[in-house]
Design a protein around this motif. Structure first.
Motif, PDB file in Angstrom:
ATOM      1  N   LYS A   1     -23.406 -36.562  -6.673  1.00  0.00           N
ATOM      2  CA  LYS A   1     -23.061 -35.476  -5.676  1.00  0.00           C
ATOM      3  C   LYS A   1     -22.367 -36.306  -4.354  1.00  0.00           C
ATOM      4  O   LYS A   1     -21.127 -36.036  -3.739  1.00  0.00           O
TER       5      LYS A   1
ATOM      6  N   TYR B   1     -18.863 -34.027  -6.338  1.00  0.00           N
ATOM      7  CA  TYR B   1     -18.989 -33.034  -7.495  1.00  0.00           C
ATOM      8  C   TYR B   1     -20.083 -33.481  -8.577  1.00  0.00           C
ATOM      9  O   TYR B   1     -20.058 -34.831  -8.780  1.00  0.00           O
ATOM     10  N   VAL B   2     -20.347 -32.652  -9.367  1.00  0.00           N
ATOM     11  CA  VAL B   2     -21.206 -33.055 -10.783  1.00  0.00           C
ATOM     12  C   VAL B   2     -20.870 -32.251 -11.536  1.00  0.00           C
ATOM     13  O   VAL B   2     -20.324 -30.998 -11.644  1.00  0.00           O
TER      14      VAL B   2
ATOM     15  N   SER C   1     -17.629 -26.846  -5.793  1.00  0.00           N
ATOM     16  CA  SER C   1     -18.845 -27.858  -5.599  1.00  0.00           C
ATOM     17  C   SER C   1     -18.402 -28.533  -4.196  1.00  0.00           C
ATOM     18  O   SER C   1     -19.259 -29.255  -3.396  1.00  0.00           O
TER      19      SER C   1
END
Length: 532
Positions: free
Chosen positions: A87, A92-93, A127
Protein backbone atom coordinates in the motif's frame (compact mmCIF):
# COMPACT_ATOMS: atom_id res chain seq x y z
CA UNK A 1 14.62 -2.28 -31.86
CA UNK A 2 12.99 -4.73 -29.43
CA UNK A 3 11.31 -1.73 -27.77
CA UNK A 4 9.85 -0.67 -31.10
CA UNK A 5 8.58 -4.20 -31.75
CA UNK A 6 7.05 -4.45 -28.26
CA UNK A 7 5.43 -1.06 -28.75
CA UNK A 8 3.94 -2.16 -32.10
CA UNK A 9 2.65 -5.43 -30.61
CA UNK A 10 1.08 -3.54 -27.75
CA UNK A 11 -0.55 -1.03 -30.08
CA UNK A 12 -2.04 -3.74 -32.31
CA UNK A 13 -3.53 -5.56 -29.28
CA UNK A 14 -5.02 -2.36 -27.91
CA UNK A 15 -6.32 -1.36 -31.33
CA UNK A 16 -8.06 -4.72 -31.80
CA UNK A 17 -9.68 -4.03 -28.43
CA UNK A 18 -11.06 -0.86 -30.00
CA UNK A 19 -12.51 -2.96 -32.86
CA UNK A 20 -14.73 -4.79 -30.36
CA UNK A 21 -16.37 -1.49 -29.41
CA UNK A 22 -16.14 0.47 -32.65
CA UNK A 23 -19.44 -0.75 -34.11
CA UNK A 24 -21.31 0.01 -30.89
CA UNK A 25 -20.36 3.64 -30.13
CA UNK A 26 -18.26 6.53 -31.38
CA UNK A 27 -14.58 7.00 -30.57
CA UNK A 28 -15.25 9.68 -27.98
CA UNK A 29 -17.19 7.12 -25.91
CA UNK A 30 -15.25 3.94 -26.50
CA UNK A 31 -11.92 5.56 -25.68
CA UNK A 32 -13.12 5.70 -22.05
CA UNK A 33 -13.79 1.95 -21.93
CA UNK A 34 -10.64 0.93 -23.72
CA UNK A 35 -8.21 3.28 -21.94
CA UNK A 36 -9.87 2.65 -18.56
CA UNK A 37 -9.66 -1.14 -18.81
CA UNK A 38 -6.07 -0.96 -20.12
CA UNK A 39 -5.29 1.20 -17.10
CA UNK A 40 -6.84 -1.30 -14.69
CA UNK A 41 -4.72 -4.05 -16.27
CA UNK A 42 -1.66 -1.83 -15.79
CA UNK A 43 -2.52 -1.28 -12.09
CA UNK A 44 -3.19 -4.98 -11.54
CA UNK A 45 -0.10 -6.26 -13.40
CA UNK A 46 2.17 -3.69 -11.72
CA UNK A 47 0.73 -4.70 -8.37
CA UNK A 48 1.42 -8.43 -8.88
CA UNK A 49 4.94 -7.77 -10.16
CA UNK A 50 5.62 -5.58 -7.08
CA UNK A 51 4.21 -8.25 -4.72
CA UNK A 52 6.42 -10.94 -6.25
CA UNK A 53 9.42 -8.65 -6.02
CA UNK A 54 8.73 -7.97 -2.32
CA UNK A 55 8.42 -11.71 -1.60
CA UNK A 56 11.27 -13.09 -3.73
CA UNK A 57 13.27 -9.99 -4.65
CA UNK A 58 13.02 -10.76 -8.37
CA UNK A 59 10.73 -10.42 -11.37
CA UNK A 60 8.15 -13.22 -11.88
CA UNK A 61 8.19 -15.45 -14.98
CA UNK A 62 4.48 -14.86 -15.46
CA UNK A 63 1.58 -13.00 -13.88
CA UNK A 64 0.03 -16.38 -12.98
CA UNK A 65 3.16 -17.23 -10.95
CA UNK A 66 2.95 -13.82 -9.25
CA UNK A 67 -0.75 -14.33 -8.42
CA UNK A 68 -0.05 -17.78 -6.92
CA UNK A 69 2.78 -16.36 -4.81
CA UNK A 70 0.45 -13.54 -3.63
CA UNK A 71 -2.32 -16.00 -2.62
CA UNK A 72 0.19 -18.10 -0.70
CA UNK A 73 1.66 -15.03 1.05
CA UNK A 74 -1.82 -13.95 2.20
CA UNK A 75 -2.15 -17.18 4.17
CA UNK A 76 1.02 -16.34 6.04
CA UNK A 77 0.88 -14.55 9.40
CA UNK A 78 2.89 -11.63 7.99
CA UNK A 79 0.17 -10.98 5.35
CA UNK A 80 -0.95 -7.68 6.93
CA UNK A 81 2.62 -6.43 6.99
CA UNK A 82 3.00 -7.31 3.29
CA UNK A 83 -0.25 -5.47 2.45
CA UNK A 84 0.90 -2.39 4.35
CA UNK A 85 4.21 -2.40 2.51
CA UNK A 86 2.51 -2.72 -0.89
CA UNK A 87 0.00 0.00 0.00
CA UNK A 88 2.79 2.43 0.88
CA UNK A 89 4.56 1.75 -2.42
CA UNK A 90 1.62 1.39 -4.82
CA UNK A 91 -1.02 3.50 -3.00
CA UNK A 92 -3.56 0.67 -3.46
CA UNK A 93 -4.11 -3.02 -2.71
CA UNK A 94 -5.93 -5.47 -5.00
CA UNK A 95 -7.44 -8.69 -3.61
CA UNK A 96 -6.44 -11.84 -5.59
CA UNK A 97 -9.94 -12.44 -7.02
CA UNK A 98 -10.10 -8.83 -8.27
CA UNK A 99 -6.82 -8.93 -10.22
CA UNK A 100 -6.98 -8.55 -14.00
CA UNK A 101 -5.33 -11.98 -14.27
CA UNK A 102 -8.37 -13.49 -12.50
CA UNK A 103 -10.83 -11.56 -14.67
CA UNK A 104 -9.08 -12.71 -17.86
CA UNK A 105 -9.23 -16.36 -16.70
CA UNK A 106 -12.93 -15.96 -15.90
CA UNK A 107 -13.57 -14.37 -19.32
CA UNK A 108 -11.87 -17.31 -21.06
CA UNK A 109 -13.99 -19.77 -19.02
CA UNK A 110 -17.22 -17.86 -19.71
CA UNK A 111 -17.64 -17.12 -16.00
CA UNK A 112 -16.79 -13.40 -16.03
CA UNK A 113 -18.90 -11.24 -13.73
CA UNK A 114 -19.28 -7.50 -14.35
CA UNK A 115 -20.11 -6.87 -10.70
CA UNK A 116 -16.60 -8.03 -9.75
CA UNK A 117 -14.97 -5.59 -12.18
CA UNK A 118 -17.18 -2.77 -10.85
CA UNK A 119 -16.13 -3.71 -7.32
CA UNK A 120 -12.47 -3.65 -8.41
CA UNK A 121 -12.90 -0.14 -9.86
CA UNK A 122 -14.61 1.06 -6.67
CA UNK A 123 -11.85 -0.37 -4.47
CA UNK A 124 -9.13 1.44 -6.42
CA UNK A 125 -11.07 4.73 -6.33
CA UNK A 126 -11.47 4.46 -2.55
CA UNK A 127 -7.89 3.41 -1.81
CA UNK A 128 -6.22 6.84 -2.19
CA UNK A 129 -7.21 10.42 -3.12
CA UNK A 130 -4.97 9.93 -6.20
CA UNK A 131 -7.59 7.61 -7.70
CA UNK A 132 -10.87 9.29 -6.65
CA UNK A 133 -13.56 8.95 -9.36
CA UNK A 134 -10.97 7.69 -11.83
CA UNK A 135 -13.28 5.14 -13.49
CA UNK A 136 -16.45 7.28 -13.40
CA UNK A 137 -16.75 7.36 -17.20
CA UNK A 138 -16.85 3.59 -17.60
CA UNK A 139 -20.48 2.47 -17.44
CA UNK A 140 -20.29 -1.34 -17.36
CA UNK A 141 -24.10 -1.51 -17.58
CA UNK A 142 -24.59 0.77 -20.58
CA UNK A 143 -27.12 -0.28 -23.22
CA UNK A 144 -24.54 0.79 -25.81
CA UNK A 145 -22.55 -2.34 -24.98
CA UNK A 146 -25.40 -4.50 -26.33
CA UNK A 147 -29.06 -5.39 -25.87
CA UNK A 148 -29.62 -7.06 -22.53
CA UNK A 149 -27.42 -8.28 -19.70
CA UNK A 150 -25.77 -11.16 -21.52
CA UNK A 151 -24.65 -9.19 -24.57
CA UNK A 152 -23.36 -6.31 -22.46
CA UNK A 153 -21.41 -8.70 -20.26
CA UNK A 154 -20.04 -10.50 -23.34
CA UNK A 155 -18.75 -7.23 -24.82
CA UNK A 156 -16.78 -6.42 -21.65
CA UNK A 157 -15.63 -10.04 -21.38
CA UNK A 158 -14.34 -9.99 -25.00
CA UNK A 159 -12.58 -6.72 -24.36
CA UNK A 160 -10.86 -8.14 -21.27
CA UNK A 161 -9.71 -11.23 -23.20
CA UNK A 162 -8.33 -9.11 -26.03
CA UNK A 163 -6.48 -6.64 -23.82
CA UNK A 164 -5.03 -9.53 -21.80
CA UNK A 165 -2.84 -10.28 -24.85
CA UNK A 166 -0.90 -7.08 -24.09
CA UNK A 167 2.32 -8.13 -22.38
CA UNK A 168 2.84 -5.46 -19.74
CA UNK A 169 5.18 -7.69 -17.72
CA UNK A 170 7.89 -7.23 -20.36
CA UNK A 171 7.01 -3.67 -21.40
CA UNK A 172 8.62 -0.76 -19.62
CA UNK A 173 6.79 2.50 -18.85
CA UNK A 174 8.09 4.14 -22.01
CA UNK A 175 6.66 1.44 -24.30
CA UNK A 176 3.32 1.44 -22.53
CA UNK A 177 3.22 5.24 -22.39
CA UNK A 178 3.97 5.49 -26.11
CA UNK A 179 1.29 2.94 -26.98
CA UNK A 180 -1.26 4.84 -24.86
CA UNK A 181 -0.16 8.10 -26.49
CA UNK A 182 -0.59 6.55 -29.94
CA UNK A 183 -4.10 5.38 -29.06
CA UNK A 184 -5.08 8.83 -27.80
CA UNK A 185 -3.83 10.26 -31.10
CA UNK A 186 -5.87 7.70 -33.08
CA UNK A 187 -9.00 8.53 -31.07
CA UNK A 188 -8.37 12.21 -31.75
CA UNK A 189 -8.21 11.44 -35.48
CA UNK A 190 -11.46 9.41 -35.39
CA UNK A 191 -13.27 11.85 -33.13
CA UNK A 192 -12.52 14.91 -35.23
CA UNK A 193 -13.89 18.12 -33.74
CA UNK A 194 -14.24 16.84 -30.17
CA UNK A 195 -10.54 15.90 -30.17
CA UNK A 196 -9.45 19.48 -29.53
CA UNK A 197 -10.59 18.99 -25.94
CA UNK A 198 -7.98 16.39 -25.18
CA UNK A 199 -5.21 16.33 -27.76
CA UNK A 200 -2.47 18.56 -29.15
CA UNK A 201 -0.84 17.06 -32.28
CA UNK A 202 2.62 15.70 -31.47
CA UNK A 203 4.43 18.06 -33.88
CA UNK A 204 2.99 21.12 -32.13
CA UNK A 205 3.70 19.57 -28.71
CA UNK A 206 7.34 19.02 -29.71
CA UNK A 207 7.85 22.63 -30.82
CA UNK A 208 6.17 24.04 -27.68
CA UNK A 209 8.21 21.78 -25.39
CA UNK A 210 11.55 22.30 -27.14
CA UNK A 211 11.06 26.06 -27.00
CA UNK A 212 10.03 26.12 -23.33
CA UNK A 213 12.81 23.77 -22.19
CA UNK A 214 15.60 25.45 -24.25
CA UNK A 215 18.44 26.38 -21.87
CA UNK A 216 16.81 24.47 -18.98
CA UNK A 217 17.42 20.90 -20.18
CA UNK A 218 19.97 20.16 -17.42
CA UNK A 219 17.99 21.64 -14.55
CA UNK A 220 17.32 19.08 -11.83
CA UNK A 221 13.82 19.39 -10.41
CA UNK A 222 12.39 21.14 -13.46
CA UNK A 223 8.77 22.23 -12.95
CA UNK A 224 6.31 22.23 -15.86
CA UNK A 225 2.75 23.61 -15.82
CA UNK A 226 -0.14 23.23 -18.28
CA UNK A 227 -3.35 24.96 -17.12
CA UNK A 228 -5.38 23.37 -19.98
CA UNK A 229 -3.71 19.98 -19.96
CA UNK A 230 -6.23 17.81 -21.85
CA UNK A 231 -4.94 14.22 -21.72
CA UNK A 232 -1.57 15.38 -20.36
CA UNK A 233 0.37 14.57 -23.55
CA UNK A 234 1.86 18.06 -23.81
CA UNK A 235 3.07 17.99 -20.19
CA UNK A 236 4.63 14.56 -20.63
CA UNK A 237 6.73 15.72 -23.58
CA UNK A 238 9.09 17.46 -21.12
CA UNK A 239 10.64 14.14 -20.06
CA UNK A 240 11.78 13.47 -23.65
CA UNK A 241 14.07 16.50 -23.65
CA UNK A 242 15.22 16.73 -20.01
CA UNK A 243 18.58 15.45 -18.77
CA UNK A 244 17.01 14.53 -15.37
CA UNK A 245 13.52 13.30 -16.33
CA UNK A 246 12.91 11.48 -13.03
CA UNK A 247 12.99 14.76 -11.11
CA UNK A 248 10.47 16.72 -13.22
CA UNK A 249 7.38 17.92 -11.33
CA UNK A 250 4.21 18.11 -13.40
CA UNK A 251 1.41 20.55 -12.60
CA UNK A 252 -1.77 20.47 -14.66
CA UNK A 253 -5.38 21.54 -14.60
CA UNK A 254 -8.29 20.40 -16.78
CA UNK A 255 -11.95 21.46 -16.80
CA UNK A 256 -13.47 18.38 -18.47
CA UNK A 257 -13.69 15.52 -15.92
CA UNK A 258 -13.38 12.67 -18.46
CA UNK A 259 -10.31 14.30 -19.97
CA UNK A 260 -8.88 14.95 -16.51
CA UNK A 261 -9.20 11.23 -15.73
CA UNK A 262 -7.45 10.42 -19.00
CA UNK A 263 -4.55 12.67 -17.99
CA UNK A 264 -4.25 10.99 -14.58
CA UNK A 265 -4.05 7.56 -16.21
CA UNK A 266 -1.59 8.86 -18.81
CA UNK A 267 0.73 10.11 -16.05
CA UNK A 268 0.84 6.71 -14.32
CA UNK A 269 1.28 4.83 -17.58
CA UNK A 270 4.34 6.97 -18.32
CA UNK A 271 5.82 5.92 -14.99
CA UNK A 272 5.39 9.31 -13.25
CA UNK A 273 5.46 8.72 -9.50
CA UNK A 274 2.55 10.21 -7.50
CA UNK A 275 4.86 12.65 -5.66
CA UNK A 276 5.78 14.30 -8.99
CA UNK A 277 2.28 14.94 -10.30
CA UNK A 278 -0.05 17.66 -9.03
CA UNK A 279 -3.20 17.57 -11.15
CA UNK A 280 -6.52 19.32 -10.62
CA UNK A 281 -9.99 19.14 -12.14
CA UNK A 282 -11.16 22.75 -12.37
CA UNK A 283 -11.73 25.94 -14.36
CA UNK A 284 -8.43 27.71 -15.02
CA UNK A 285 -9.85 31.19 -15.49
CA UNK A 286 -12.56 31.11 -12.86
CA UNK A 287 -10.25 30.90 -9.86
CA UNK A 288 -6.48 31.01 -9.79
CA UNK A 289 -4.56 27.77 -9.25
CA UNK A 290 -2.08 26.76 -7.96
CA UNK A 291 -2.02 29.13 -5.01
CA UNK A 292 -0.16 26.94 -2.47
CA UNK A 293 3.58 26.51 -2.02
CA UNK A 294 4.44 26.11 -5.71
CA UNK A 295 2.90 28.91 -7.75
CA UNK A 296 5.42 29.62 -10.50
CA UNK A 297 7.16 27.26 -12.88
CA UNK A 298 10.23 26.85 -15.12
CA UNK A 299 8.08 25.91 -18.10
CA UNK A 300 4.50 26.89 -18.93
CA UNK A 301 2.95 25.06 -21.90
CA UNK A 302 -0.55 25.80 -23.18
CA UNK A 303 -2.94 24.92 -25.98
CA UNK A 304 -6.14 26.53 -24.61
CA UNK A 305 -9.55 26.43 -26.33
CA UNK A 306 -9.40 29.15 -29.01
CA UNK A 307 -11.49 32.29 -28.60
CA UNK A 308 -13.52 30.67 -25.82
CA UNK A 309 -16.16 32.61 -23.90
CA UNK A 310 -15.55 33.56 -20.26
CA UNK A 311 -17.34 35.77 -17.73
CA UNK A 312 -14.87 38.73 -17.86
CA UNK A 313 -16.61 39.90 -14.66
CA UNK A 314 -15.39 43.27 -13.31
CA UNK A 315 -14.07 41.53 -10.18
CA UNK A 316 -11.28 40.03 -12.29
CA UNK A 317 -9.72 43.51 -12.52
CA UNK A 318 -8.66 42.96 -8.88
CA UNK A 319 -7.29 39.49 -9.67
CA UNK A 320 -3.48 39.54 -9.51
CA UNK A 321 -3.25 37.68 -12.81
CA UNK A 322 -4.96 40.51 -14.70
CA UNK A 323 -4.93 43.61 -12.48
CA UNK A 324 -1.83 45.35 -13.86
CA UNK A 325 -3.24 45.44 -17.40
CA UNK A 326 -6.18 47.71 -16.54
CA UNK A 327 -8.52 45.87 -18.93
CA UNK A 328 -9.78 42.30 -19.33
CA UNK A 329 -9.83 39.99 -22.33
CA UNK A 330 -13.26 40.34 -24.02
CA UNK A 331 -16.12 38.05 -22.96
CA UNK A 332 -16.27 36.41 -26.37
CA UNK A 333 -12.50 35.80 -26.64
CA UNK A 334 -10.66 34.51 -23.57
CA UNK A 335 -7.34 34.08 -25.44
CA UNK A 336 -5.49 36.81 -23.52
CA UNK A 337 -7.02 35.67 -20.21
CA UNK A 338 -5.36 32.26 -20.73
CA UNK A 339 -2.12 33.90 -21.84
CA UNK A 340 -1.94 36.21 -18.79
CA UNK A 341 -2.80 33.34 -16.44
CA UNK A 342 0.13 31.35 -17.82
CA UNK A 343 2.53 34.31 -17.70
CA UNK A 344 1.57 35.02 -14.08
CA UNK A 345 2.68 31.48 -13.16
CA UNK A 346 6.02 31.65 -14.98
CA UNK A 347 9.30 31.85 -13.04
CA UNK A 348 11.45 34.92 -13.77
CA UNK A 349 13.98 32.84 -15.75
CA UNK A 350 11.42 30.47 -17.25
CA UNK A 351 9.83 30.27 -20.71
CA UNK A 352 6.20 30.02 -21.71
CA UNK A 353 4.90 28.79 -25.09
CA UNK A 354 1.19 29.03 -25.97
CA UNK A 355 -0.77 28.19 -29.15
CA UNK A 356 -3.42 30.75 -30.13
CA UNK A 357 -5.37 31.94 -33.20
CA UNK A 358 -3.72 34.72 -35.24
CA UNK A 359 -6.32 37.26 -34.06
CA UNK A 360 -4.37 37.81 -30.84
CA UNK A 361 -1.58 39.35 -32.93
CA UNK A 362 -3.61 42.21 -34.37
CA UNK A 363 -7.06 42.62 -32.78
CA UNK A 364 -7.58 46.03 -31.18
CA UNK A 365 -9.59 47.39 -28.21
CA UNK A 366 -8.82 45.63 -24.88
CA UNK A 367 -6.66 43.00 -26.59
CA UNK A 368 -4.61 45.76 -28.24
CA UNK A 369 -4.00 47.40 -24.87
CA UNK A 370 -2.89 44.12 -23.25
CA UNK A 371 -0.61 43.35 -26.19
CA UNK A 372 1.02 46.81 -26.03
CA UNK A 373 1.64 46.44 -22.29
CA UNK A 374 3.23 43.02 -22.82
CA UNK A 375 5.45 44.40 -25.59
CA UNK A 376 6.52 47.44 -23.55
CA UNK A 377 7.49 45.07 -20.71
CA UNK A 378 9.50 42.87 -23.09
CA UNK A 379 7.33 39.83 -22.27
CA UNK A 380 6.75 38.75 -25.88
CA UNK A 381 9.92 37.01 -27.06
CA UNK A 382 8.86 35.33 -30.31
CA UNK A 383 5.85 34.76 -32.58
CA UNK A 384 5.76 31.67 -34.82
CA UNK A 385 3.13 31.22 -37.55
CA UNK A 386 2.16 27.56 -37.95
CA UNK A 387 0.67 25.83 -41.03
CA UNK A 388 -3.13 25.71 -41.37
CA UNK A 389 -5.13 22.53 -40.69
CA UNK A 390 -2.73 20.96 -38.17
CA UNK A 391 -5.37 20.40 -35.50
CA UNK A 392 -8.24 17.93 -35.39
CA UNK A 393 -10.84 20.44 -34.22
CA UNK A 394 -10.11 23.44 -36.43
CA UNK A 395 -8.58 24.15 -39.82
CA UNK A 396 -7.65 27.76 -38.97
CA UNK A 397 -3.97 28.66 -38.97
CA UNK A 398 -2.57 29.19 -35.49
CA UNK A 399 0.54 30.72 -34.00
CA UNK A 400 2.84 30.06 -31.06
CA UNK A 401 3.53 33.04 -28.80
CA UNK A 402 6.69 32.66 -26.68
CA UNK A 403 6.87 34.71 -23.47
CA UNK A 404 9.54 35.53 -20.86
CA UNK A 405 8.99 37.14 -17.45
CA UNK A 406 12.01 39.46 -17.14
CA UNK A 407 14.60 40.13 -19.81
CA UNK A 408 16.75 43.02 -20.96
CA UNK A 409 15.59 43.44 -24.57
CA UNK A 410 12.21 44.20 -26.09
CA UNK A 411 12.86 42.82 -29.58
CA UNK A 412 10.56 40.14 -30.99
CA UNK A 413 11.53 37.31 -33.32
CA UNK A 414 8.96 36.51 -36.02
CA UNK A 415 9.06 33.13 -37.77
CA UNK A 416 6.82 32.21 -40.68
CA UNK A 417 6.55 28.40 -40.62
CA UNK A 418 3.21 28.38 -42.46
CA UNK A 419 4.66 26.47 -45.44
CA UNK A 420 6.59 23.89 -43.42
CA UNK A 421 4.20 20.96 -43.66
CA UNK A 422 3.26 17.80 -45.52
CA UNK A 423 -0.27 17.62 -46.86
CA UNK A 424 -2.35 14.81 -45.40
CA UNK A 425 -5.84 13.45 -46.18
CA UNK A 426 -7.54 15.01 -43.16
CA UNK A 427 -4.82 17.05 -41.48
CA UNK A 428 -1.56 18.60 -42.51
CA UNK A 429 1.50 17.38 -40.61
CA UNK A 430 4.88 18.80 -39.69
CA UNK A 431 7.77 16.34 -39.94
CA UNK A 432 10.82 16.29 -37.64
CA UNK A 433 12.74 18.11 -40.41
CA UNK A 434 10.18 20.92 -40.36
CA UNK A 435 10.36 21.09 -36.56
CA UNK A 436 14.19 21.17 -36.60
CA UNK A 437 14.09 23.99 -39.17
CA UNK A 438 11.78 26.04 -36.92
CA UNK A 439 14.02 25.40 -33.89
CA UNK A 440 17.10 26.44 -35.87
CA UNK A 441 15.47 29.77 -36.76
CA UNK A 442 14.32 30.19 -33.14
CA UNK A 443 17.75 29.52 -31.63
CA UNK A 444 19.68 31.67 -34.14
CA UNK A 445 17.33 34.60 -33.55
CA UNK A 446 18.27 36.40 -36.76
CA UNK A 447 16.54 37.77 -39.83
CA UNK A 448 16.45 35.21 -42.64
CA UNK A 449 14.82 36.31 -45.90
CA UNK A 450 11.25 35.01 -46.30
CA UNK A 451 11.56 32.94 -43.09
CA UNK A 452 12.21 35.08 -40.02
CA UNK A 453 12.63 38.67 -38.89
CA UNK A 454 14.11 40.04 -35.67
CA UNK A 455 12.04 43.17 -35.05
CA UNK A 456 13.28 45.94 -32.79
CA UNK A 457 10.88 47.60 -30.35
CA UNK A 458 10.93 50.66 -32.66
CA UNK A 459 9.79 48.48 -35.61
CA UNK A 460 6.87 47.22 -33.54
CA UNK A 461 5.99 50.67 -32.22
CA UNK A 462 5.91 52.00 -35.82
CA UNK A 463 3.41 49.23 -36.60
CA UNK A 464 1.16 50.37 -33.71
CA UNK A 465 2.00 47.17 -31.78
CA UNK A 466 0.42 45.04 -34.49
CA UNK A 467 2.22 41.66 -34.57
CA UNK A 468 0.66 40.23 -37.72
CA UNK A 469 3.48 38.11 -39.17
CA UNK A 470 3.29 39.29 -42.85
CA UNK A 471 4.09 42.83 -41.63
CA UNK A 472 7.54 41.57 -40.63
CA UNK A 473 8.29 38.48 -42.72
CA UNK A 474 7.72 39.01 -46.43
CA UNK A 475 7.12 35.60 -47.95
CA UNK A 476 5.73 36.97 -51.22
CA UNK A 477 6.97 34.91 -54.16
CA UNK A 478 7.16 36.84 -57.44
CA UNK A 479 5.54 34.94 -60.26
CA UNK A 480 7.65 34.14 -63.30
CA UNK A 481 7.48 36.74 -66.08
CA UNK A 482 5.27 35.65 -68.96
CA UNK A 483 6.78 35.65 -72.48
CA UNK A 484 4.01 37.35 -74.51
CA UNK A 485 5.29 36.11 -77.91
CA UNK A 486 5.29 32.55 -76.60
CA UNK A 487 1.77 33.02 -75.20
CA UNK A 488 0.44 34.40 -78.54
CA UNK A 489 1.98 31.50 -80.49
CA UNK A 490 0.41 29.05 -78.01
CA UNK A 491 -3.04 30.72 -78.37
CA UNK A 492 -2.77 30.65 -82.17
CA UNK A 493 -1.85 26.93 -82.16
CA UNK A 494 -4.81 26.17 -79.87
CA UNK A 495 -7.20 28.12 -82.14
CA UNK A 496 -6.00 26.12 -85.19
CA UNK A 497 -6.55 22.85 -83.32
CA UNK A 498 -10.07 23.90 -82.27
CA UNK A 499 -10.94 24.86 -85.86
CA UNK A 500 -9.65 21.55 -87.21
CA UNK A 501 -11.55 19.51 -84.58
CA UNK A 502 -14.75 21.45 -85.27
CA UNK A 503 -14.48 20.83 -89.02
CA UNK A 504 -14.07 17.09 -88.38
CA UNK A 505 -17.07 17.12 -86.07
CA UNK A 506 -19.28 18.89 -88.68
CA UNK A 507 -18.27 16.29 -91.29
CA UNK A 508 -19.38 13.52 -88.90
CA UNK A 509 -22.69 15.30 -88.22
CA UNK A 510 -23.43 15.59 -91.97
CA UNK A 511 -23.16 11.82 -92.27
CA UNK A 512 -25.95 11.34 -89.70
CA UNK A 513 -29.47 10.70 -91.02
CA UNK A 514 -32.88 10.11 -89.50
CA UNK A 515 -36.35 9.08 -90.65
CA UNK A 516 -37.80 11.49 -88.13
CA UNK A 517 -38.35 14.88 -89.78
CA UNK A 518 -38.02 16.77 -86.46
CA UNK A 519 -34.62 15.23 -85.70
CA UNK A 520 -33.48 15.82 -89.29
CA UNK A 521 -34.45 19.53 -89.01
CA UNK A 522 -32.63 19.87 -85.65
CA UNK A 523 -29.47 18.33 -87.13
CA UNK A 524 -29.56 20.77 -90.06
CA UNK A 525 -29.97 23.72 -87.64
CA UNK A 526 -27.02 22.54 -85.52
CA UNK A 527 -24.76 22.15 -88.61
CA UNK A 528 -25.75 25.64 -89.87
CA UNK A 529 -24.95 27.23 -86.45
CA UNK A 530 -21.58 25.49 -86.23
CA UNK A 531 -20.63 26.51 -89.76
CA UNK A 532 -21.39 30.02 -88.59
Amino acid sequence: MADLENSKDLISVLWSGADILRSKMDANEYKDYLLGIVFYKYLSDSFLIKVYDLIYDEKPDSLKAALDAYKEALEDESAEELKEQIKSECHYVIEPDLTYTCFADAARNNSFNREQLQKAFNNIEQSDPLFVDLFTDIDLYSSRLGAGDQKQSDTISNLIKEIDKADLLNSDAEILGNAYEYLIGQFASETGKKAGEFYTPQAVSKILTRIAIAGQENRKGLSVYDPCMGSGSLLLNAKKYAAEPDYIKYYGQELNTSTFNLARMNMFLHGIVPENQVLRNGDTLDGDWPTGEETDFNMVLMNPPYSAKWSAAAGFLQDERFSEYGVLAPKSKADYAFLLHGLYHLKSKGTMAIVLPHGVLFRGAAEGKIREKLLRAGNIYAVIGLPANLFYNTSIPTCIVVLKKHRDGRDVLFIDASQKFEKGKKQNAMTDEHIDAVMELYKNRKTVEKESYLASFEDIEKNDFNLNIPRYVDNFEEEEEIDLDELLTSISTTDDEIEKTQAEFITLLKELTSTDEKIEASLSNLIRKMEG
